[in-house]
Design a protein around this motif. Structure first.
Motif, PDB file in Angstrom:
ATOM      1  N   GLY A 195     -37.115  24.845   5.939  1.00 16.12           N
ATOM      2  CA  GLY A 195     -38.682  24.980   6.256  1.00 16.12           C
ATOM      3  C   GLY A 195     -39.435  24.221   7.336  1.00 16.12           C
ATOM      4  O   GLY A 195     -40.285  24.244   7.625  1.00 16.12           O
ATOM      5  N   PHE A 196     -38.367  23.480   8.185  1.00 14.84           N
ATOM      6  CA  PHE A 196     -38.928  22.909   9.453  1.00 14.84           C
ATOM      7  C   PHE A 196     -38.572  23.757  10.401  1.00 14.84           C
ATOM      8  O   PHE A 196     -37.408  24.340  10.579  1.00 14.84           O
ATOM      9  CB  PHE A 196     -38.037  21.386   9.476  1.00 14.84           C
ATOM     10  N   SER A 197     -39.330  23.940  11.477  1.00 10.40           N
ATOM     11  CA  SER A 197     -39.220  24.707  12.501  1.00 10.40           C
ATOM     12  C   SER A 197     -39.805  24.054  13.913  1.00 10.40           C
ATOM     13  O   SER A 197     -40.690  23.236  13.900  1.00 10.40           O
ATOM     14  CB  SER A 197     -39.652  25.937  12.263  1.00 10.40           C
ATOM     15  N   SER A 198     -39.274  24.417  14.762  1.00  8.68           N
ATOM     16  CA  SER A 198     -39.597  23.979  16.194  1.00  8.68           C
ATOM     17  C   SER A 198     -39.276  25.112  17.246  1.00  8.68           C
ATOM     18  O   SER A 198     -38.557  25.649  17.139  1.00  8.68           O
ATOM     19  CB  SER A 198     -38.735  22.592  16.531  1.00  8.68           C
TER      20      SER A 198
ATOM     21  N   ILE B 120     -26.802  16.232  -0.658  1.00  8.59           N
ATOM     22  CA  ILE B 120     -27.900  15.510  -1.183  1.00  8.59           C
ATOM     23  C   ILE B 120     -28.797  15.421  -0.013  1.00  8.59           C
ATOM     24  O   ILE B 120     -30.129  15.376  -0.432  1.00  8.59           O
ATOM     25  CB  ILE B 120     -27.426  13.867  -1.510  1.00  8.59           C
ATOM     26  N   VAL B 121     -28.374  15.267   1.225  1.00  6.17           N
ATOM     27  CA  VAL B 121     -29.449  15.199   2.309  1.00  6.17           C
ATOM     28  C   VAL B 121     -30.115  16.623   2.269  1.00  6.17           C
ATOM     29  O   VAL B 121     -31.450  16.706   2.563  1.00  6.17           O
ATOM     30  CB  VAL B 121     -28.701  14.992   3.690  1.00  6.17           C
TER      31      VAL B 121
ATOM     32  N   VAL C 277     -36.704  19.334  -0.920  1.00 10.70           N
ATOM     33  CA  VAL C 277     -37.894  18.808  -1.656  1.00 10.70           C
ATOM     34  C   VAL C 277     -39.107  18.442  -1.091  1.00 10.70           C
ATOM     35  O   VAL C 277     -40.161  18.451  -1.088  1.00 10.70           O
ATOM     36  CB  VAL C 277     -37.492  17.654  -2.627  1.00 10.70           C
ATOM     37  N   ALA C 278     -38.687  17.594   0.380  1.00  9.28           N
ATOM     38  CA  ALA C 278     -39.749  17.094   1.327  1.00  9.28           C
ATOM     39  C   ALA C 278     -40.346  18.345   1.954  1.00  9.28           C
ATOM     40  O   ALA C 278     -41.603  18.299   2.065  1.00  9.28           O
ATOM     41  CB  ALA C 278     -38.973  16.307   2.215  1.00  9.28           C
ATOM     42  N   SER C 279     -39.574  19.348   2.071  1.00  7.36           N
ATOM     43  CA  SER C 279     -40.246  20.654   2.556  1.00  7.36           C
ATOM     44  C   SER C 279     -41.149  21.263   1.712  1.00  7.36           C
ATOM     45  O   SER C 279     -42.111  21.963   2.048  1.00  7.36           O
ATOM     46  CB  SER C 279     -38.991  21.662   3.321  1.00  7.36           C
TER      47      SER C 279
ATOM     48  N   PHE D 210     -48.639  19.754   2.655  1.00  8.40           N
ATOM     49  CA  PHE D 210     -49.793  18.895   2.400  1.00  8.40           C
ATOM     50  C   PHE D 210     -49.919  17.912   3.711  1.00  8.40           C
ATOM     51  O   PHE D 210     -51.340  17.826   4.235  1.00  8.40           O
ATOM     52  CB  PHE D 210     -49.761  18.098   1.068  1.00  8.40           C
ATOM     53  N   SER D 211     -49.020  17.680   4.414  1.00 12.37           N
ATOM     54  CA  SER D 211     -49.283  16.705   5.471  1.00 12.37           C
ATOM     55  C   SER D 211     -49.773  17.702   6.677  1.00 12.37           C
ATOM     56  O   SER D 211     -50.288  17.003   7.753  1.00 12.37           O
ATOM     57  CB  SER D 211     -47.903  16.062   5.586  1.00 12.37           C
ATOM     58  N   SER D 212     -49.205  18.875   6.620  1.00 11.20           N
ATOM     59  CA  SER D 212     -49.734  19.860   7.794  1.00 11.20           C
ATOM     60  C   SER D 212     -50.961  20.678   7.620  1.00 11.20           C
ATOM     61  O   SER D 212     -51.450  21.213   8.407  1.00 11.20           O
ATOM     62  CB  SER D 212     -48.611  20.825   8.147  1.00 11.20           C
ATOM     63  N   GLY D 213     -51.626  20.198   6.374  1.00 11.36           N
ATOM     64  CA  GLY D 213     -53.099  20.775   6.158  1.00 11.36           C
ATOM     65  C   GLY D 213     -52.974  22.297   5.273  1.00 11.36           C
ATOM     66  O   GLY D 213     -53.838  22.753   5.230  1.00 11.36           O
TER      67      GLY D 213
END
Length: 155
Positions: free
Chosen positions: A60-63, A104-105, A111-113, A119-122
């Motif tokens: 879910g993270f991208s760059s 685990i990581v 879960v963070a994603s 919610f942190s990215s609006g």
């Protein structure tokens, strides 16, 4: 004399124990996928020196660049996954411990994603990460074979 020679060659008669046989087929497939993806992630560092945009995405993270905080984070996670895959494939003694850390990581990042990133990215929508459906059984399987893996003697 014959007994002495026989003693020296006894170790060749031992059946070869392969820890890899403890892994199910789907973990073996993912080992290869993640070893290849790790090479690609490292290659993105080199390619990004010459090409301005290198798209990286994981959990879910991208760059758009390898040389950003998110890009380096994705590459670091890929290095962990590739390292765990390498250790499992080549039957290293500490492979199970690193694979459990990897699982685990991965679960924590998923879960963070799912819950923090939107919610942190609006963004006001929830996005379920399907990767978690493989990470949990991965952890459970690795946990299940840990005792046998640690107690096998390899040649």
């Amino acid at each position: 004399m014959e007994q002495e020679l026989k003693g020296h060659f006894d170790e060749f008669d031992k059946p070869e124990v392969i820890r890899r046989k403890l892994l199910p087929w789907w973990i073996k497939v993912f080992c290869w996928i993640f070893m290849i993806m790790t090479i690609c992630a490292l290659g993105s560092l080199v390619v990004n020196l010459f090409v301005p945009n290198v798209n990286l995405s994981l959990y879910g993270f991208s760059s758009d660049t390898a040389y950003s905080g998110t890009g380096l984070f994705i590459i670091a996670v890929m290095l962990l996954k590739g390292f765990a895959a390498y250790l499992l494939w080549f039957e290293k003694p500490n492979a199970i411990m690193i694979a459990k850390i990897d699982a685990i990581v991965g679960i924590v990042i998923c879960v963070a994603s799912m819950f923090i990133l939107p919610f942190s990215s609006g963004k006001d929508h929830f996005s379920f990460r399907l990767e978690i459906l493989l990470l949990i059984p991965y952890y459970m399987k690795i946990n299940k074979i840990e005792y046998e893996w640690d107690n096998l003697e390899t040649i």
